[in-house]
Design a protein around this motif. Sequence first.
Motif, PDB file in Angstrom:
ATOM      1  N   ASP A 130     -60.459 -42.668  79.259  1.00  0.00           N
ATOM      2  CA  ASP A 130     -61.193 -42.048  80.355  1.00  0.00           C
ATOM      3  C   ASP A 130     -60.942 -40.540  80.265  1.00  0.00           C
ATOM      4  OD1 ASP A 130     -62.124 -41.021  82.764  1.00  0.00           O
ATOM      5  OD2 ASP A 130     -61.358 -42.683  83.970  1.00  0.00           O
ATOM      6  N   GLN A 132     -62.201 -37.990  81.792  1.00  0.00           N
ATOM      7  CA  GLN A 132     -62.021 -37.288  83.072  1.00  0.00           C
ATOM      8  C   GLN A 132     -60.613 -37.498  83.612  1.00  0.00           C
ATOM      9  OE1 GLN A 132     -64.136 -35.054  84.502  1.00  0.00           O
ATOM     10  NE2 GLN A 132     -65.154 -35.333  82.526  1.00  0.00           N
ATOM     11  N   GLN A 133     -60.080 -38.692  83.459  1.00  0.00           N
ATOM     12  CA  GLN A 133     -58.714 -38.950  83.902  1.00  0.00           C
ATOM     13  C   GLN A 133     -57.714 -38.171  83.058  1.00  0.00           C
ATOM     14  OE1 GLN A 133     -57.617 -40.568  86.589  1.00  0.00           O
ATOM     15  NE2 GLN A 133     -55.540 -39.979  86.023  1.00  0.00           N
ATOM     16  N   GLN A 134     -58.032 -38.010  81.766  1.00  0.00           N
ATOM     17  CA  GLN A 134     -57.147 -37.271  80.871  1.00  0.00           C
ATOM     18  C   GLN A 134     -57.006 -35.808  81.294  1.00  0.00           C
ATOM     19  OE1 GLN A 134     -55.348 -38.241  78.089  1.00  0.00           O
ATOM     20  NE2 GLN A 134     -55.890 -40.389  78.423  1.00  0.00           N
ATOM     21  N   GLN A 136     -56.409 -34.844  84.206  1.00  0.00           N
ATOM     22  CA  GLN A 136     -55.431 -34.772  85.284  1.00  0.00           C
ATOM     23  C   GLN A 136     -54.010 -34.859  84.711  1.00  0.00           C
ATOM     24  OE1 GLN A 136     -56.609 -34.076  88.315  1.00  0.00           O
ATOM     25  NE2 GLN A 136     -58.608 -34.113  87.284  1.00  0.00           N
ATOM     26  N   ALA A 138     -50.184 -35.947  84.088  1.00  0.00           N
ATOM     27  CA  ALA A 138     -49.376 -37.156  84.234  1.00  0.00           C
ATOM     28  C   ALA A 138     -48.017 -36.770  84.808  1.00  0.00           C
ATOM     29  CB  ALA A 138     -49.217 -37.844  82.890  1.00  0.00           C
ATOM     30  N   GLU A 143     -45.617 -36.355  80.320  1.00  0.00           N
ATOM     31  CA  GLU A 143     -46.128 -35.147  79.678  1.00  0.00           C
ATOM     32  C   GLU A 143     -45.168 -34.690  78.574  1.00  0.00           C
ATOM     33  OE1 GLU A 143     -48.960 -33.941  79.934  1.00  0.00           O
ATOM     34  OE2 GLU A 143     -49.774 -34.223  81.941  1.00  0.00           O
ATOM     35  N   ALA A 228     -67.439 -44.697  79.845  1.00  0.00           N
ATOM     36  CA  ALA A 228     -66.970 -43.971  81.029  1.00  0.00           C
ATOM     37  C   ALA A 228     -67.173 -44.769  82.314  1.00  0.00           C
ATOM     38  CB  ALA A 228     -67.679 -42.617  81.128  1.00  0.00           C
ATOM     39  N   ARG A 230     -66.309 -47.780  82.581  1.00  0.00           N
ATOM     40  CA  ARG A 230     -65.245 -48.786  82.582  1.00  0.00           C
ATOM     41  C   ARG A 230     -65.813 -50.209  82.592  1.00  0.00           C
ATOM     42  NH1 ARG A 230     -60.766 -46.486  81.090  1.00  0.00           N
ATOM     43  NH2 ARG A 230     -59.324 -47.508  82.531  1.00  0.00           N
ATOM     44  N   THR A 252     -48.885 -52.155  81.579  1.00  0.00           N
ATOM     45  CA  THR A 252     -50.334 -52.208  81.813  1.00  0.00           C
ATOM     46  C   THR A 252     -50.766 -53.508  82.492  1.00  0.00           C
ATOM     47  OG1 THR A 252     -50.732 -53.120  79.591  1.00  0.00           O
ATOM     48  CG2 THR A 252     -50.804 -50.716  79.827  1.00  0.00           C
ATOM     49  N   HIS A 255     -53.896 -53.679  84.674  1.00  0.00           N
ATOM     50  CA  HIS A 255     -55.236 -53.611  84.093  1.00  0.00           C
ATOM     51  C   HIS A 255     -55.975 -54.947  84.194  1.00  0.00           C
ATOM     52  CE1 HIS A 255     -54.170 -50.037  81.179  1.00  0.00           C
ATOM     53  NE2 HIS A 255     -53.944 -49.766  82.451  1.00  0.00           N
TER      54      HIS A 255
END
Length: 302
Positions: A130, A132-134, A136, A138, A143, A228, A230, A252, A255
């Motif tokens: 994702d 867009q999530q990347q 943001q 962590a 990080e 995107a 999902r 995970t 998920h």
Amino acid sequence: MKIIETDALHIAYLDDGAHTGWPVILSHGFPYDVHAFDDVVPALVAAGARVIRPWCRGFGGTRFKSSACIRSGQQAARALDIVHLADALGLHQPVLAGFDWGGNASCAAAALWPDRFGALVSYGGYDVIDVQQQLQPAAPALERTCWYQHLFQSERGRKCLYENRQALCRLLWRDWSPGWVFDDSTYDRSAASFDNPDFVEVVIHCYRWMAGAEAGNPDLQPLENKLAQRPLITIPAVTLDGIRDPLKPDGTAHHARLFAGRHSHRSATCGHNFPQEQPDVFARAILDVKHWFTTQERGSSA
């Protein structure tokens, strides 16, 4: 090693088991190669499988057919490589199994083309990127673990990978698999694949695309738009976690809601390189989803 031609690539691959066996495609990640599955293959072949292990674009003997081809490392490109490989080999609904980049490519392929594949084993859960999530941040600890991704955003990072690929990748093996002791011959067997002439370009593009810093191949944008959203994975699936993997500190299991077909989540005591650290567990997952798929097929034809 064998070579098969697709639209964009000459894909190098290993082919084990009878050609009449049920097909499975094992996809490796970065910075690994097909030898991560060496100890997984015997159990699958003994169970009647034909096991295909392709070298990812930018690794080993896999080569781009033209200098004009974009050296893209994005997920849609790698997922499409799996589809084209299956088509070129005439594989009917193969089981997909992978980890790291290979898990990502296998999940993306299963999500985009569910009718083409029988079942899925994915290390790292629903491993669809994702972007867009990347964008943001962590948690700081994660990080720090992802220092290599930050490094690769700069030209200094490209030069570092080009000049120090063996030392850098060995360091990642050690960082990501605490407690796994591997010898020089084990590392060198896979590390030879990093000498591919497109290795650096594909790796750098992958991580810059993930971070939103570089565009992907425009021809693949419709596929990325679908990913995107999902989309649920509807084929039978087993997802795996290594409880000592610093890249997946929270696992995970959450998920599960993204899997609409029969699904099981399993954990084992290992780091990131699950198939090489826990080959029996990885093989068992493949045999289980193959059985689920076969049972499902029998039920639907009854």
